[in-house]
Design an enzyme around this catalytic site. Structure first.
Site, PDB file in Angstrom:
ATOM      1  N   GLU A 267      37.748  47.120  11.613  1.00 28.59           N
ATOM      2  CA  GLU A 267      36.300  47.053  11.332  1.00 28.59           C
ATOM      3  C   GLU A 267      35.526  48.080  12.177  1.00 28.59           C
ATOM      4  O   GLU A 267      34.395  47.846  12.606  1.00 28.59           O
ATOM      5  CB  GLU A 267      35.782  45.626  11.453  1.00 28.59           C
ATOM      6  CG  GLU A 267      36.529  44.726  10.452  1.00 28.59           C
ATOM      7  CD  GLU A 267      35.805  43.489  10.024  1.00 28.59           C
ATOM      8  OE1 GLU A 267      34.578  43.414  10.158  1.00 28.59           O
ATOM      9  OE2 GLU A 267      36.505  42.579   9.509  1.00 28.59           O
TER      10      GLU A 267
HETATM   11  N1  CAA Z   1      23.951  50.033   7.327  1.00 27.21           N
HETATM   12  C1  CAA Z   1      23.396  50.608   6.258  1.00 27.21           C
HETATM   13  N2  CAA Z   1      23.592  51.895   5.917  1.00 27.21           N
HETATM   14  C2  CAA Z   1      24.380  52.631   6.711  1.00 27.21           C
HETATM   15  C3  CAA Z   1      25.015  52.102   7.851  1.00 27.21           C
HETATM   16  C4  CAA Z   1      24.761  50.733   8.160  1.00 27.21           C
HETATM   17  N3  CAA Z   1      25.334  50.141   9.207  1.00 27.21           N
HETATM   18  N4  CAA Z   1      25.743  53.068   8.436  1.00 27.21           N
HETATM   19  C5  CAA Z   1      25.585  54.173   7.686  1.00 27.21           C
HETATM   20  N5  CAA Z   1      24.779  53.898   6.651  1.00 27.21           N
HETATM   21  C6  CAA Z   1      24.304  54.823   5.617  1.00 27.21           C
HETATM   22  C7  CAA Z   1      23.540  55.984   6.235  1.00 27.21           C
HETATM   23  O1  CAA Z   1      22.175  55.625   6.454  1.00 27.21           O
HETATM   24  C8  CAA Z   1      23.710  57.052   5.183  1.00 27.21           C
HETATM   25  O2  CAA Z   1      22.836  56.817   4.096  1.00 27.21           O
HETATM   26  P1  CAA Z   1      21.435  57.668   3.900  1.00 27.21           P
HETATM   27  O3  CAA Z   1      21.845  59.096   3.854  1.00 27.21           O
HETATM   28  O4  CAA Z   1      20.871  57.147   2.624  1.00 27.21           O
HETATM   29  O5  CAA Z   1      20.586  57.333   5.087  1.00 27.21           O
HETATM   30  C9  CAA Z   1      25.099  56.784   4.655  1.00 27.21           C
HETATM   31  O6  CAA Z   1      25.419  55.417   4.960  1.00 27.21           O
HETATM   32  C10 CAA Z   1      26.138  57.689   5.267  1.00 27.21           C
HETATM   33  O7  CAA Z   1      26.139  57.445   6.658  1.00 27.21           O
HETATM   34  P2  CAA Z   1      26.446  58.552   7.732  1.00 27.21           P
HETATM   35  O8  CAA Z   1      25.746  59.824   7.377  1.00 27.21           O
HETATM   36  O9  CAA Z   1      26.156  57.960   9.060  1.00 27.21           O
HETATM   37  O10 CAA Z   1      28.020  58.776   7.505  1.00 27.21           O
HETATM   38  P3  CAA Z   1      29.096  59.313   8.514  1.00 27.21           P
HETATM   39  O11 CAA Z   1      30.236  59.753   7.711  1.00 27.21           O
HETATM   40  O12 CAA Z   1      28.495  60.289   9.478  1.00 27.21           O
HETATM   41  O13 CAA Z   1      29.485  58.065   9.440  1.00 27.21           O
HETATM   42  C11 CAA Z   1      30.449  55.929   9.900  1.00 27.21           C
HETATM   43  C12 CAA Z   1      29.655  56.805   8.944  1.00 27.21           C
HETATM   44  C13 CAA Z   1      29.467  55.040  10.654  1.00 27.21           C
HETATM   45  C14 CAA Z   1      31.277  56.691  10.902  1.00 27.21           C
HETATM   46  C15 CAA Z   1      31.318  55.142   8.941  1.00 27.21           C
HETATM   47  O14 CAA Z   1      32.197  56.016   8.260  1.00 27.21           O
HETATM   48  C16 CAA Z   1      32.111  54.043   9.589  1.00 27.21           C
HETATM   49  O15 CAA Z   1      31.579  52.981   9.885  1.00 27.21           O
HETATM   50  N6  CAA Z   1      33.427  54.265   9.763  1.00 27.21           N
HETATM   51  C17 CAA Z   1      34.317  53.218  10.183  1.00 27.21           C
HETATM   52  C18 CAA Z   1      34.849  52.505   8.984  1.00 27.21           C
HETATM   53  C19 CAA Z   1      35.326  51.138   9.308  1.00 27.21           C
HETATM   54  O16 CAA Z   1      34.683  50.382  10.035  1.00 27.21           O
HETATM   55  N7  CAA Z   1      36.454  50.770   8.719  1.00 27.21           N
HETATM   56  C20 CAA Z   1      36.967  49.463   8.870  1.00 27.21           C
HETATM   57  C21 CAA Z   1      37.851  49.131   7.715  1.00 27.21           C
HETATM   58  S1  CAA Z   1      37.615  47.533   7.085  1.00 27.21           S
HETATM   59  C22 CAA Z   1      38.563  46.506   8.027  1.00 27.21           C
HETATM   60  O17 CAA Z   1      39.069  46.860   9.036  1.00 27.21           O
HETATM   61  C23 CAA Z   1      38.635  45.122   7.525  1.00 27.21           C
HETATM   62  C24 CAA Z   1      39.836  44.376   7.911  1.00 27.21           C
HETATM   63  O18 CAA Z   1      40.806  44.368   7.206  1.00 27.21           O
HETATM   64  C25 CAA Z   1      39.830  43.525   9.117  1.00 27.21           C
END
Ligand code: CAA
Length: 380
Positions: free
Chosen positions: A363
């Protein structure tokens, strides 16, 4: 400011504690060794409402808030983090995502059985080349009018085989980047949907983690969650809440190891006295206790922020970042306090140490949490 939980919240905590001791504790070592899914235990947790804690009772859930959910998560995780991750994914990723963004028809068809535990859900975002970099989705969902054709592979999916409802993130319009991503509800058994081999893991070995393969799977359009292109936002918003569940899991792992180490230190003797009387051990216990208390406050704060409708992006990431580090540090020290016995499976703490590691990875890794927090605190 009130740092105490009330009587009714204590009852939920006690119910989860009793369940963990009576139902999860027996066999937890064997399930870990054999990578056996806790089938019976999950069924009972469904009956108790643990799998749909926050779902509105009109869909068969318990209708409780996030704070009560984390109280339950902490107690289960003290004993069996494999079981608690199954609960966490079902509650905070799958049920919450469907309830918050799904259509009425989707809620009736999918949320209802998920909330009661009749079915288990999985959240499918990660891919071989899209783990932390989640916008780089290679799985495609090609728009064919009234349906999508889904192709690709998902990796490290919790509940991979035990689930029957899968929320799958896929790219529909590559030219739009993350704005072209969709979230689709996929059912086990849909033609072309194959469950890959089970992963052999360091920790949380009782939960089943698989890759998933989609070969021309036909998904009706009514199974899309939200507007066309909402899939990435759906994943981010859902994970923001999911991180509170994992933070509570990490807190529980730490608290479980600490409680066992404290008890052991008050019984085990060396140099003529209980080892708890040696400053080397006392100070370890103090550090563990203090860190756990701080982690608990961050977890409760994130849950309260969510329940009060505040922005909880940073508070959930901080809770997960901190609590997962505390889980790692505390379990390592618990093994140290147990000494030779700590290295032996029957004393449990080595399992908690192995289980703790994943809380810094899934996550969103700790490094991703720092990215998320930095963007929030530096936002103009
Ligand atoms: N809430 C709402 N919108 C969000 C957000 C949030 N928390 N975080 C990002 N966004 C939106 C941004 O606002 C953007 O939209 P707009 O352009 O309209 O404003 C869009 O999403 C893209 O965001 P970024 O430009 O920030 O994208 P990025 O590529 O630079 O970074 C990141 C995004 C935060 C690094 C994201 O890729 C991330 O969270 N990565 C980790 C993924 C993850 O947590 N994976 C877990 C797998 S699931 C799992 O593990 C479950 C399990 O089995 C236990």
């Amino acid at each position: 400011m009130d740092f105490q939980i009330n009587e009714e919240q204590k009852m939920i905590q006690q119910a989860a504690r009793d369940f963990a001791q009576i139902e999860l504790f027996p066999g937890v070592i064997e399930r870990d060794e054999q990578q056996a899914f806790p089938e019976e235990q999950v069924k009972k947790m469904g009956e108790l409402g643990f799998l749909g804690m926050m779902v509105d009772p009109k869909y068969g859930g318990r209708g409780l808030d996030t704070l009560r959910y984390v109280l339950m998560m902490e107690e289960l995780s003290k004993v069996d983090a494999s079981s608690s991750v199954i609960v966490s994914v079902n509650n905070s990723l799958v049920c919450w995502g469907l309830e918050t963004f799904g259509t009425e028809a989707q809620k009736e068809k999918y949320l209802r059985p998920l909330a009661s535990g009749a079915k288990i859900g999985a959240f499918c975002l990660s891919e071989p080349e899209a783990g932390s970099d989640a916008t780089s989705q290679k799985t495609t969902a090609i728009d064919k009018g009234d349906h999508y054709i889904l192709n690709g592979t998902k990796n490290w999916i919790t509940n991979g085989n035990s689930a029957s409802v899968y929320l799958v993130i896929a790219q529909t319009h590559p030219e739009k980047g993350y704005k072209g991503i969709n979230a689709l509800i996929v059912e086990k058994g849909m033609p072309g949907f194959e469950i890959g081999p089970k992963e052999n893991k360091l920790g949380i070995r009782g939960s089943d983690t698989h890759s998933l393969i989609f070969n021309d799977v036909k998904i009706p359009k009514e199974n899309r969650i939200g507007e066309d292109g909402f899939g990435f936002k759906f994943a981010m918003k859902t994970l923001t809440g999911g991180r509170i569940g994992i933070a509570a899991q990490a807190l529980g792992i730490a608290a479980g190891a600490y409680e066992m180490a404290k008890e052991y230190a008050q019984q085990r003797k060396a140099f003529g006295t209980e080892i708890a009387n040696h400053q080397a051990i006392r100070f370890k216990l103090v550090d563990m206790h203090t860190q756990i208390e701080a982690a608990r406050l961050l977890v409760y704060k994130a849950a309260k922020d969510k329940d009060e409708g505040k922005n909880y992006v940073a508070s959930s990431a901080m809770a997960k970042l901190f609590a997962s580090q505390v889980a790692m540090d505390t379990t390592i020290e618990a093994v140290q306090i147990f000494g030779g016995n700590g290295f032996v499976k029957e004393y449990h703490v080595e399992r908690l140490m192995r289980d703790a590691k994943i809380t810094q990875i899934y996550e969103g890794t700790s490094e991703i949490q720092k990215m998320v927090i930095s963007r929030e605190i530096l936002r103009k």
